[in-house]
Design an enzyme around this catalytic site. Structure first.
Site, short mmCIF file in Angstrom:
data_model
loop_
_atom_site.label_atom_id
_atom_site.label_comp_id
_atom_site.label_asym_id
_atom_site.label_seq_id
_atom_site.Cartn_x
_atom_site.Cartn_y
_atom_site.Cartn_z
N SER A 41 -25.20 -4.86 25.15
CA SER A 41 -24.79 -3.77 26.04
C SER A 41 -23.46 -4.02 26.74
CB SER A 41 -25.87 -3.54 27.09
OG SER A 41 -26.17 -4.73 27.80
N HIS A 247 -24.40 -3.96 35.00
CA HIS A 247 -23.46 -3.91 33.88
C HIS A 247 -22.06 -3.56 34.40
CE1 HIS A 247 -27.13 -3.64 31.43
NE2 HIS A 247 -26.37 -4.05 30.42
#
Length: 266
Positions: A41, A247
């Site tokens: 990711s 993230h």
């Protein structure tokens, strides 16, 4: 020509020919490169705008930004949210070939239980968080090196002429801010999680160098921009969408990961 000069001339010629034949395809200008972006990711673009599909790929992730800036001969994104070394080997390697010039990859975080560890630290005590990180560090020592070695061997076998750049993970948290907002991590938890990331980066760097690949550490680029800090380049705990949690955001990809990739290509 004397015998000594003749031998010297042959030696110089041999060195020149060796260097010339060893020059990788990456020596060509970017417009001639075939670029494949692989990994998890952190490469697919979770946390940025424009995510789509089951792999949550975004053109605003650092590989897409590099593609836009350099216009290589070809570019393909195969990174996928949630990827492990096993799923990369089974589902992403087919994108590589003998004509691939550049490969970028982030991998290993999910093997090391990144999401599970962060969730545990969010819900448990400082002591419980530290214990969970220590548990994952045992896995890191015992199993992750072999998984990385196998992955790197298969990447090299599929793309024998490529420059392979493996990028690390940022330290998630600023540890100076006394408060980290609603449901935010305490300073001890932040330090535990940052320690885990440091250990993962160290193990990864060792295996990357053993494979003959190029390592790019992103911690310098992200320094001062951790979660809880005044100018974060990473999302904290996010409700919509929850996958963005912990993230890199758009700035993290542009000024963090893209800068780290460029630093080893120029």
């Amino acid at each position: 020509m004397s015998r000594r000069l003749s031998v010297l001339a042959c030696l110089v010629t041999s060195i020149v020919l060796t260097v010339a034949t060893a020059t990788p395809a990456i020596a060509a200008p970017p417009s001639d490169w075939d670029y494949i972006a692989m990994g998890d990711s952190y490469s697919s673009g979770v946390g940025t705008s424009g995510q789509s599909g089951s792999c949550l790929r975004s053109p605003n992730a650092y590989p897409g930004l590099w593609d836009s800036a350099n216009d290589p001969a070809s570019y393909r994104m195969v990174a996928c949210s949630g990827a492990t070394t096993s799923s990369l080997r089974s589902g992403q390697l087919s994108a590589l070939s003998t004509t691939t010039d550049l490969v970028s990859v982030t991998i290993g975080g999910n093997d090391a239980g990144f999401a599970e560890t962060v969730l545990t630290c969010t819900l448990t005590s400082d002591k419980g968080c530290a214990a969970k990180v220590d548990e994952q560090l045992e896995l890191l020592d015992e199993e992750i090196p072999a998984r990385l070695d196998a992955t790197y061997r298969e990447i090299r076998a599929k793309a024998p002429n490529a420059k392979v750049v493996v990028l690390g993970y940022p330290l998630l948290f600023d540890v100076n801010a006394p408060s980290c907002g609603f449901a935010g991590m305490s300073i001890p938890k932040r330090k535990s999680l940052n320690h885990g990331a440091t250990e993962l980066n160290q193990v990864t760097e060792e295996r990357v160098r053993a494979a003959g690949f190029t390592w790019s550490d992103v911690t310098d680029e992200f320094a001062g921009h951790g979660v809880c800090g005044p100018s974060p380049w990473l999302h904290g705990l996010t409700l919509l969408p929850p996958t963005d949690s912990f993230h890199p955001n758009g700035n993290g990809h542009k000024y963090g990961y893209l800068a780290a990739l460029n630093s080893v290509l120029h």
